[in-house]
Write an enzyme that holds these catalytic residues in place. Sequence first.
Site, PDB file in Angstrom:
ATOM      1  N   LEU A  22     115.552  46.547  28.742  1.00 37.84           N
ATOM      2  CA  LEU A  22     115.711  44.951  29.258  1.00 37.84           C
ATOM      3  C   LEU A  22     114.927  45.282  30.760  1.00 37.84           C
ATOM      4  CD1 LEU A  22     119.281  45.036  29.351  1.00 37.84           C
ATOM      5  CD2 LEU A  22     117.734  44.672  27.189  1.00 37.84           C
TER       6      LEU A  22
ATOM      7  N   GLU B  48     111.448  39.305  34.039  1.00 39.71           N
ATOM      8  CA  GLU B  48     110.598  39.181  34.396  1.00 39.71           C
ATOM      9  C   GLU B  48     109.938  39.686  35.778  1.00 39.71           C
ATOM     10  OE1 GLU B  48     109.999  34.948  33.643  1.00 39.71           O
ATOM     11  OE2 GLU B  48     111.120  34.837  35.010  1.00 39.71           O
TER      12      GLU B  48
ATOM     13  N   ASP C 112     122.523  41.614  43.510  1.00 37.17           N
ATOM     14  CA  ASP C 112     121.914  41.515  42.358  1.00 37.17           C
ATOM     15  C   ASP C 112     122.517  40.368  41.003  1.00 37.17           C
ATOM     16  OD1 ASP C 112     120.618  41.831  39.224  1.00 37.17           O
ATOM     17  OD2 ASP C 112     120.861  44.263  39.724  1.00 37.17           O
TER      18      ASP C 112
ATOM     19  N   ARG D 260     121.255  39.255  38.431  1.00 35.09           N
ATOM     20  CA  ARG D 260     121.019  39.585  36.718  1.00 35.09           C
ATOM     21  C   ARG D 260     122.555  39.168  35.900  1.00 35.09           C
ATOM     22  NH1 ARG D 260     116.505  43.503  36.717  1.00 35.09           N
ATOM     23  NH2 ARG D 260     118.238  44.794  38.145  1.00 35.09           N
TER      24      ARG D 260
ATOM     25  N   LYS E  36     122.927  48.602  34.016  1.00 35.20           N
ATOM     26  CA  LYS E  36     121.736  47.876  33.029  1.00 35.20           C
ATOM     27  C   LYS E  36     123.052  47.982  32.058  1.00 35.20           C
ATOM     28  CE  LYS E  36     117.381  46.962  33.885  1.00 35.20           C
ATOM     29  NZ  LYS E  36     116.240  47.170  33.473  1.00 35.20           N
TER      30      LYS E  36
END
Length: 398
Positions: free
Chosen positions: A249, A252, A330, A332, A358
């Site tokens: 993963l 970008e 974070d 995400r 992750k």
Amino acid sequence: MMTPIDPAALDPSVWTATCLAQVERAVAELRRGGVVALLEGDLAALVLAAETVEQPALATLQTASNGMTGAAGKKGEVRLVLTIERAQALQKRGLMLPANLPVQDYRLLAVAGTLAAEAVRQLADPTVAAFDAQALGVAATNDVSPALCQGAIELAKAARLLPAAILVLVPRAGLDHWVDAAFRMEARDLAHWRRNAAADLRRVSSARVPLEGAEDAEIIAFRPHDGGKEHLAIIIGKLDTTKPVLTRLHSECFTGDLLGSLRCDCGEQLRGAISAIANSAPDGTGNGVLLYLAQEGRGIGLVNKLRAYRLQDAGADTLDANLQLGFGADERLYQPAAEMLRQIGVGAVRLLTNNPEKVTGLAQCGINVTERVPHVFPSNDHNERYLSTKAIRFGHMF
């Protein structure tokens, strides 16, 4: 810290295409400096993003506050909502916060009706020149509901703006004078919006794209229904989904991936992952997938990442810079990655990562992570502190 997935967030009945369209329109309006409305019961909050506020729009809200009556029978005074992290950072610039405030993930400030747009932007943005927050005449209060406060912050984040917003409470019945119906939404509709939007992807295009070091590669583009940026699945070789697939993963990173920035190790991780997957079998027929996720700067966006860099140059580390901006460590989400894997038939992975979050994040989204495969690269003079922070404060395993 990963937030546990609320099963209701995946219930299609919670979210509709109409609600999604309303959020999309509101996000666009906030980015251009316009006013939107969040609804709760008989009340509405007029919302203006602090980052994009200009004097004419602020004057409109100040006019609304003078002419309307709020929940407690008093005028709907101007309020500024900030994340708790940003409010704590402002304490160092003189903002007085009482010790007995409720435990919340935001802080609400009463704002003088004459406060200028520039001062609002100062309160929201930690990269501006030093100023005395207390001298601006703001004070902590708690007279707007959590749903409206949290909804305003969520909208600002969705717009990739600093998570701060001006609010004015008005009667719902009087909204026609202030906000067009296209830019109104129920505050409750935002509760599950981000995760639902993140998981709602459709495959839109694919092509074979030979890569340096991995000539047998295909790129598949997935587009979210909220109109956001596409996520990419880079499939290397022919996937064998009967066993765990080697997977990376990769969020970008414009500066690292494209420009070769030395402040991070992202470019090395990207190219290294492609090489590792391509060479994962002794006979050179490696196969696996790299998910290139549109979550720049741990989910805060490129502009805010550049702001974080300025704070790091002033002494903050990577984590503290995000907190000073008002974001979490974070931001995400792992729903997009999990959904992409499901759509290409992958249910179990060997995850190429140093980040235990992750592993946890994918597992919470229903992907079986059978192994963590280390993915380490040497530091340089520019990113040594960054990598040290990853290890010490984020728990990365180098």
